[in-house]
Design an enzyme around this catalytic site. Structure first.
Site, PDB file in Angstrom:
ATOM      1  CG  HIS A   1      -1.830   1.253   1.500  1.00 47.31           C
ATOM      2  ND1 HIS A   1      -3.056   1.161   1.043  1.00 47.31           N
ATOM      3  CD2 HIS A   1      -1.544   2.573   1.728  1.00 47.31           C
ATOM      4  CE1 HIS A   1      -3.643   2.361   1.365  1.00 47.31           C
ATOM      5  NE2 HIS A   1      -2.697   3.322   1.692  1.00 47.31           N
ATOM      6  CD  GLU A   2       1.607   3.531   3.643  1.00 48.72           C
ATOM      7  OE1 GLU A   2       1.669   4.809   3.034  1.00 48.72           O
ATOM      8  OE2 GLU A   2       0.377   3.536   4.466  1.00 48.72           O
TER       9      GLU A   2
ATOM     10  CG  HIS B   1       0.648   9.314  -6.828  1.00 50.91           C
ATOM     11  ND1 HIS B   1      -0.443   9.873  -6.135  1.00 50.91           N
ATOM     12  CD2 HIS B   1       0.821   9.936  -8.015  1.00 50.91           C
ATOM     13  CE1 HIS B   1      -0.894  10.757  -6.769  1.00 50.91           C
ATOM     14  NE2 HIS B   1      -0.219  10.890  -7.925  1.00 50.91           N
TER      15      HIS B   1
HETATM   16 ZN   LIG Z   1      -2.773   5.279   1.925  1.00 49.52          ZN
END
Ligand SMILES: [Zn+2]
Length: 694
Positions: free
Chosen positions: A485-486, A492
């Site tokens: 997730h991180e 991004h």
């Molecule tokens: Zn998040």
């Protein structure tokens, strides 16, 4: 072009050796943590604000007519020093703080908020921005320039720049009151969580069912509390949840859970009900001053969802889908309890205990069986490998970049063609100086300066299980998906491109969790598990039986999970859809009515009740708790697109996702960017299927 003020010489502070005042002379111009002293921060903050004020004065004092370059671009590039020191200071304050750092944080936070208010209510500055905005369609601006102008104009408008002086003063007062109420709400919550309740056990029999590790942690907590030889349980999650999961003593489960869900609602000095009413009332008033029907409409106007109606529709649909699943889960658990010979109806404090039994019975999955296949190193290599297969990027460990704490690792990330993309810092383990949870930030965002690309320094912080003795850190499934997730947030940040600070990578809050949540999907795919989940000792690939168990158990307790999250999201919306003037005089009654309206069963409480809903009364998520669910629709839909193509690593889709949803994510509205990738608007079906709610 860029306005560089010529004032930088007249500060009486000694600044020759403050590392923030010169270019960083380090590899990749990373912050020189080895040279930064805590005493360097405050002078750098003060100088940073002073420099930005001078930069803005240079814009407003300019005798020439306002142009994109002399106003918008100059403003967009202003505050570089302030930004540099803020990114370093606040990240280190979360990841490796001390008393001095906390003192600085308390001192500088109100100064920074006043600084930013002064900018957004600077009439001369707004006048110049408005002049450019009014002529934006016929002054030869390109599409990106036009978007930046519109964004800034709306920012100022939303902060009250268009209001009369009277209304502005009123707004400043409301903002100030709201910030004080929010601080007070947080203080009350801290007291109610950490001070006002303890479950003290002095009879060993009352510990029945609890795992050894949980018991010894409770014994340590007792010793710390001066209650030697007893066991102390608190309302902090690592203490509360195992107690609810495993303690056989039902009365004590009721006692601790009641302690938990009554926080802030005890009619004592730390009661939050009045604060909730005041904040809801002030927010509605603020929205009214700014011309919105209600506060939720004001917040969501900026987001992908655009309207409160769109949010309501999603939340209600998910709530409707979750309710029958939760009821079925309850029935299965009731059957287990009945079979044990009990003759009571399960209550909210029984859910974790019987869910645990159901997990064992239905999925036969023991967390400790999985851990050996998920060493930290293997999981990290796995997420790198997924990124390499999707985007062709590579990761090389580097050892010459200064770090703020010796265990932090740094990697250089290179693009397919070998060019430098950025640096990623990884900080894995808990420490007393680190906040809980996991997060991704940056020490320098991707940008554009003097005609060339500025590459990002991205930082990811975790609180993972530590290595013990000769055993490396072995992660559980939750930690494994957290890592992916991180890392998605980090990608991004690494891929972001754009000429303007205002728009580069700057996405609406209900888009933010798409890049991160989407990566979690890869972590659990059998094909991907076989790539990275290998036994830390033997290197043996995870057995198929375990892969099947992981896949199946993703549907465990989904009715409960979704119902409690939707209930909280809807409660948040209900408060913030109240119109000015607000008539709200009973928080408990309001909450009860809101929950009855959506048919929440009594055995489940909203994930956060009003008096301890920190996201919305003490954090930045007012009318925004829904964003996780909104992004969940997007991430499930996006991943489904990959799956439907028959190739989890489809290079065409990966390139398009990178370009539209990561690299150029801030170039247009969130939904426009998503549709550029997907070819159509997202549908909810993939999410319902993934969560077993279809
Ligand atoms: Zn998040």
């Amino acid at each position: 072009m860029l306005t560089i003020p010529a004032f930088i010489s007249c500060n009486q502070e000694k600044k020759g050796d403050n590392p923030f005042f010169s270019e960083y002379n380090t590899p990749f111009e990373a912050p020189p943590f080895d040279k930064i002293d805590t005493s360097d921060y405050m002078p750098a903050f003060m100088e940073g604000m002073k420099q930005q004020n001078a930069e803005i004065a240079a814009i407003t004092d300019n005798k020439e007519a306002p142009t994109f370059d002399n106003t918008i671009l100059a403003f967009d590039k202003s505050g570089k020093l302030l930004n540099n020191v803020s990114l370093v200071f606040f990240n280190v304050n979360e990841a490796n703080t001390n008393e001095k750092m906390q003192e600085i944080a308390q001192k500088v936070t109100p100064l920074l908020s006043r600084h930013s208010d002064d900018i957004s209510m600077n009439a001369k500055l707004f006048e110049r921005i408005k002049a450019i905005y009014d002529k934006r369609d016929n002054s030869g601006l390109d599409a990106q320039q036009k978007r930046v102008v519109e964004k800034y104009y709306h920012d100022f408008e939303r902060d009250g720049a268009n209001l009369s002086k009277d209304k502005q003063d009123q707004l400043r007062k409301i903002n100030e009151e709201l910030s004080l109420l929010s601080v007070k709400f947080g203080e009350n919550m801290l007291a109610e969580t950490n001070k006002n309740f303890q479950l003290v056990i002095d009879n060993k029999a009352d510990l029945a069912g609890l795992p050894d590790g949980v018991i010894s942690a409770a014994a340590e907590a007792a010793t710390e509390a001066g209650k030697n030889g007893k066991w102390v349980f608190t309302l902090a999650k690592p203490s509360l949840i195992p107690f609810l999961q495993y303690a056989k003593n039902r009365d004590l489960r009721e006692k601790i859970y009641t302690g938990y869900f009554m926080r802030g609602d005890n009619n004592n000095a730390n009661d939050n009900k009045k604060l909730v009413m005041d904040m809801v009332r002030l927010r509605a008033e603020k929205a009214n001053i700014l011309g919105f029907d209600n506060y939720a409409a004001y917040v969501i106007d900026e987001n992908m969802a655009k309207t409160t109606g769109a949010v309501d529709q999603l939340l209600n649909q998910l709530m409707k889908a979750a309710t029958p699943v939760a009821k079925a889960e309850l029935a299965e658990m009731q059957a287990i309890s009945n079979a044990e010979g009990n003759n009571f109806k399960l209550q909210s404090w029984d859910w974790w205990y019987y869910a645990e039994k159901l997990r064992k019975q239905k999925y036969n999955l023991d967390e400790n069986e999985l851990r050996p296949y998920f060493s930290l190193e293997n999981v990290r290599n796995g997420m790198f490998a997924v990124a390499t297969r999707l985007y062709g990027i590579s990761f090389q460990k580097v050892n010459n970049i200064p770090v703020y704490q010796k265990d932090v690792e740094t990697y250089e990330v290179k693009d397919k063609d070998g060019s430098h993309l950025g640096i990623i810092y990884l900080d894995y383990f808990p420490s007393p100086s680190k906040s809980g949870g996991a997060w991704c930030t940056s020490f320098r965002s991707a940008g554009f300066e003097n005609g060339k690309k500025v590459t990002p320094l991205v930082s990811v912080v975790f609180n993972f299980t530590k290595p013990t003795g000769n055993t490396p850190a072995l992660l559980n499934w939750d930690e494994t998906t957290t890592m992916f997730h991180e890392f998605g947030h980090a990608l991004h940040g690494l891929f972001t491109e754009g000429k303007y600070t205002r728009t580069a990578g700057n996405v609406p809050t209900d888009f933010v969790e798409l890049p991160s949540q989407v990566m979690e999907n890869w972590a659990g795919e059998p094909e991907v598990l076989r790539m990275y989940a290998k036994h830390y000792k033997t290197g043996e690939v995870i057995p198929e039986t375990l892969i099947t168990k992981i896949q199946k158990s993703t549907l465990f307790n989904q009715g409960f999970d979704n119902a409690e999250i939707m209930a909280a999201s809807i409660l948040d919306m209900d408060y913030h859809k109240l119109a000015y003037p607000v008539k709200l005089n009973d928080v408990d009654a309001f909450e009860k009515q809101a929950m009855n309206k959506i048919g929440l069963i009594n055995e489940i409480l909203p994930r956060y009740r009003s008096t301890y809903f920190a996201h919305i009364f003490n954090g930045g998520y007012a009318a925004g708790y829904y964003v996780y669910s909104w992004a969940a629709v997007l991430d499930a839909d996006a991943f489904d697109y990959f799956k439907q193509s028959g190739d989890l690593f489809n290079p065409v889709l990966a390139a398009s996702f990178r370009k539209n949803c990561l690299q150029e994510s801030g170039d247009d509205e969130g939904m426009v960017q998503y549709i550029k990738f997907r070819g159509q608007a997202p549908t909810i079906e993939p999410l319902l299927k993934k969560r077993g709610l279809n």
